[in-house]
Design a protein around this motif. Structure first.
Motif, short mmCIF file in Angstrom:
data_model
loop_
_atom_site.label_atom_id
_atom_site.label_comp_id
_atom_site.label_asym_id
_atom_site.label_seq_id
_atom_site.Cartn_x
_atom_site.Cartn_y
_atom_site.Cartn_z
N UNK A 1 -1.26 -13.71 -3.68
CA UNK A 1 -1.84 -12.49 -3.77
C UNK A 1 -1.54 -11.29 -2.83
N UNK A 2 -1.26 -11.69 -1.66
CA UNK A 2 -1.00 -10.49 -0.89
C UNK A 2 0.54 -10.24 -0.57
N UNK A 3 1.51 -11.41 -0.75
CA UNK A 3 2.77 -11.09 -0.60
C UNK A 3 3.50 -11.71 0.62
N UNK A 4 2.41 -12.12 1.46
CA UNK A 4 3.20 -12.53 2.74
C UNK A 4 3.82 -13.96 2.67
N UNK B 1 -11.28 -7.04 -0.90
CA UNK B 1 -10.52 -5.55 -1.25
C UNK B 1 -10.04 -6.23 -2.73
N UNK B 2 -9.74 -5.12 -3.44
CA UNK B 2 -9.56 -5.10 -5.13
C UNK B 2 -8.07 -5.48 -4.99
N UNK B 3 -7.17 -5.56 -4.01
CA UNK B 3 -5.89 -6.09 -4.29
C UNK B 3 -5.80 -7.64 -4.27
N UNK B 4 -6.85 -8.10 -3.45
CA UNK B 4 -6.57 -9.62 -2.81
C UNK B 4 -7.92 -10.22 -3.25
N UNK B 5 -8.35 -10.54 -4.37
CA UNK B 5 -9.76 -11.04 -4.82
C UNK B 5 -9.42 -12.82 -4.79
N UNK C 1 1.26 -4.00 -2.16
CA UNK C 1 1.29 -3.29 -3.35
C UNK C 1 2.30 -2.25 -3.59
N UNK C 2 2.34 -1.77 -4.82
CA UNK C 2 3.06 -0.73 -4.93
C UNK C 2 2.97 0.75 -4.35
N UNK C 3 1.67 1.09 -4.44
CA UNK C 3 1.18 2.34 -3.56
C UNK C 3 1.80 2.14 -2.05
N UNK C 4 1.55 0.86 -1.40
CA UNK C 4 1.70 0.92 0.05
C UNK C 4 3.26 1.22 -0.06
N UNK C 5 3.99 0.34 -0.66
CA UNK C 5 5.71 0.36 -0.96
C UNK C 5 6.02 1.97 -0.67
N UNK C 6 5.40 2.65 -1.66
CA UNK C 6 5.76 4.07 -1.94
C UNK C 6 5.34 4.99 -0.55
N UNK D 1 -4.83 0.95 -4.02
CA UNK D 1 -5.52 1.34 -2.79
C UNK D 1 -6.57 0.27 -2.32
N UNK D 2 -7.60 0.56 -1.65
CA UNK D 2 -8.62 0.04 -1.25
C UNK D 2 -9.56 0.98 -0.41
N UNK D 3 -9.97 1.91 -1.31
CA UNK D 3 -11.11 2.68 -0.46
C UNK D 3 -11.89 3.39 -1.43
#
Lengths: 499, 120
Positions: A98-101, A183-187, A338-343, B89-91
């Motif tokens: 889910x997180x990529x770690x 968080x919506x990235x890691x449910x 996520x992609x947005x973090x990467x960017x 994101x997450x906000x």
């Protein structure tokens, strides 16, 4: 060894009032793995109506849960710890997916630490006592701790299960019911945990609602029927949540990140020994969890006279980092979440270079092969520059560190404290005076001395300045989830004599 | 000649106009800190309490962009380009349900721009 992607159901529900339920309007969102951008599953795209249901369930459960004995609550917290521990590998795999770690982190840090936080608060609630004072020969003051009632918790995506395990156990131990939004990235790991512990607590004590910040997070944070909000995230949303809380006159705790200095005094290089080896690892810990840590030691400050020799070894150690498939136990750095973090991280490489920072290693996206080519990887990166550069001032949330030099203690402190934030800091020295005086002069809530990135349940954690307020972990945490009831009792049969 | 210190890319502008369909008055506020921090938040105008500690940097498609004064002190020598990325994101930023997230790209202000904004 190498693991492979775990299996998931097609879709999952919210966990409300002790059972999994579909979102009221039937909408779901797709959750993808940052390892290879493949679909994991669909999760509820909840709205205000779902939050209302969860808050209602929590309110219905709060009185009886708040009156359970500490013994009982401790037993249930221990049961959760045992269940997570018995499924450690399963939780680790889901978290990595889910997180990529990297799996070596989830197996050895995220999941075992989560277990320990449940056990710590199970123990804390048993040993803790209120107090009684005899104020005069006829008057006794009793201090009794009472739960707040219903707590809303909004947690981040960088340590999904661990942040849940930082927030849930103290709130539950203190006798509160909780509505938690992952968080919506890691449910995924929160959902897996609810599946495993569905019958452990009475219905309504724990409720987990998924969804997006503006659609589900906001109705939770602003809900008039909750008694407190605990939030980990960034500053603008932190301000918003405080505004909502002000309308309800509710308390809040905020953990909003940092730009933590990691300071190396010249004595670290007095000997080439195990301690120096540890200090070099301490500098390279910026890459831990892909740098996605609120306390990432993202500014390295090195004393001038050892700068070249020390950094040569730090750069070499950074270049030796094994990056690749997060499911492989030899991998040290996995995917960004996520992609947005990467960017966002890539955009910092550009502004760093424009401002004149020099790249000592890394500085670009890491291109992997096969399915991993679709994932979000960044090479561990060291920038050399000065503290006024934006890369030194902003939380990049990637495996990126900025290094600069200082002349003496005064300059080290000036640089260390020249930041909006004050969450973590590291101090490395063999000098006994510096060991105490430098940490005391740093404006941060947690100063690691000759170590970094340790998060024991028994040590309080939280920020100064714009890093927020309130603390997490440690027995003191329960007081952030409680009222203080004072009973002031007179044993005097005589009237005051006023009337 | 008119000087600006922020702009929005055409791709980001498209997403902004989609959010505008459902929200009449919007603002951007640059966030800092952990997780989804260091990115601009798109919010309903009445949602966030703004005062003199928030610096106005200009409009993007009629949406005003603000940043806290403390943060501005570290950012003021840079020109901001508001872009968009797929992701969520997450906000509480309003574009998140669309599957996109605003992000900031930056460049240094040049000598003429610095002089114009009184930063030289």
């Amino acid at each position: 060894m190498s693991y492979s992607k775990p299996t998931f159901k097609e879709k999952y529900g919210n966990f409300i009032n002790g059972e999994f339920v579909a979102p009221i309007d039937g909408e779901y969102f797709e959750n993808h793995s940052p390892v290879d951008n493949s679909l994991i599953a669909k999760y509820p795209r909840s709205k205000k109506e779902d939050i209302d249901k969860a808050v209602e369930a929590a309110n219905a459960a709060k009185e009886s849960w708040g009156n359970t004995s500490a013994t009982h609550r401790a037993a249930l917290l221990n049961k959760v710890a045992d269940i997570i521990e018995a499924h450690l590998e399963e939780f680790a795999l889901v978290e990595t997916c889910d997180n990529g770690k990297a799996i070596r982190e989830t197996l050895n840090a995220d999941v075992p630490l989560s277990v320990d936080h449940w056990r710590y608060f199970a123990a804390a609630i048993r040993m803790e006592e209120g107090s009684a004072s005899e104020l005069d020969e006829h008057t006794v003051s009793l201090i009794i701790k009472e739960p707040l009632g219903v707590v809303g918790q909004i947690i981040p995506w960088n340590f999904p299960l661990l942040m849940l395990s930082w927030k849930l156990p103290p709130a539950l131990a203190a006798g509160n019911c909780v509505v938690l939004k992952p968080a919506e990235q890691t449910p995924s790991s929160a959902t897996l945990l609810m599946e495993k512990i569905a019958k452990v607590f009475p219905p309504g004590v724990i409720n987990v609602v998924h969804g997006f910040g503006p659609e589900a997070g906001k109705p939770l944070a602003s809900h008039s029927e909750i008694d407190k909000v605990a939030f980990t995230g960034e500053t603008t949303t932190g301000q918003l949540i405080m505004q909502y809380a002000s309308k309800n006159l509710n308390p809040v705790t905020m953990e909003l990140g940092g730009k933590s200095p990691n300071i190396f005094f010249n004595s670290v290089m007095d000997h080439d020994d195990d301690y120096l080896d540890k200090a070099i690892e301490g500098a390279v810990l910026f890459a831990f969890n892909q740098g996605e840590v609120c306390t990432c030691p993202s500014r390295i400050l090195v004393q001038e006279d050892i700068y070249d020799a020390f950094m040569e070894r730090v750069v070499a150690r950074t270049k030796a980092i094994v990056q690749g498939n997060p499911y492989d136990t030899t991998t040290m750095v996995g995917a960004q979440a996520s992609n947005d973090q990467h960017k966002k991280i890539l955009s910092y490489f550009e502004i760093g270079k424009e401002e004149g920072a020099k790249i000592l290693t890394g500085g670009k996206s890491c291109e992997l092969e096969g399915d991993l080519a679709n994932g979000f990887y960044i090479e561990p990166t060291i920038f050399e520059g000065h503290n006024k550069m934006r890369v030194f001032q902003e939380e990049i949330f990637g495996p990126v560190v900025c290094v600069t030099k200082f002349n003496d203690e005064a300059e080290a402190l000036e640089i260390a404290n020249d930041t909006l934030y004050g969450l973590g800091a590291g101090v490395w020295t063999r000098d006994a005076h510096q060991l105490y005086q430098i940490p005391r002069a740093i404006k941060a809530g947690r100063v690691w001395v000759n170590c970094y990135h340790a998060y024991p349940a028994h040590a309080p954690f939280g920020g100064y300045k714009k890093s927020g307020f309130g603390r997490e972990n440690h027995v003191m945490m329960m007081n952030y989830y409680r009222q203080t009831k004072n009973m002031l009792i007179s044993y005097d049969k005589n009237k005051l004599g006023f009337f | 000649m008119s000087y600006r210190r922020i702009e929005i890319t055409p791709e980001a502008s498209k997403i902004l106009s989609k959010v505008k369909e459902k929200h009449s008055a919007l603002i951007f506020h640059q966030s800092g800190g952990c997780c989804d921090g260091s990115s601009p938040m798109l919010l309903d105008k009445e949602d966030l309490y703004l005062d003199e500690s928030d610096v106005y940097l200009g409009d993007l498609d009629e949406v005003p962009f603000y940043m806290n004064q403390d943060q501005y002190e570290y950012w003021k020598h840079t020109y901001l380009i508001i872009d968009i990325a797929e992701g969520r994101g997450a906000s509480f930023s309003l574009e998140i349900p669309l599957g996109y997230r605003f992000l900031v790209k930056s460049r240094l202000l040049n000598a003429a721009e610095l002089a114009h904004f009184g930063l030289d």
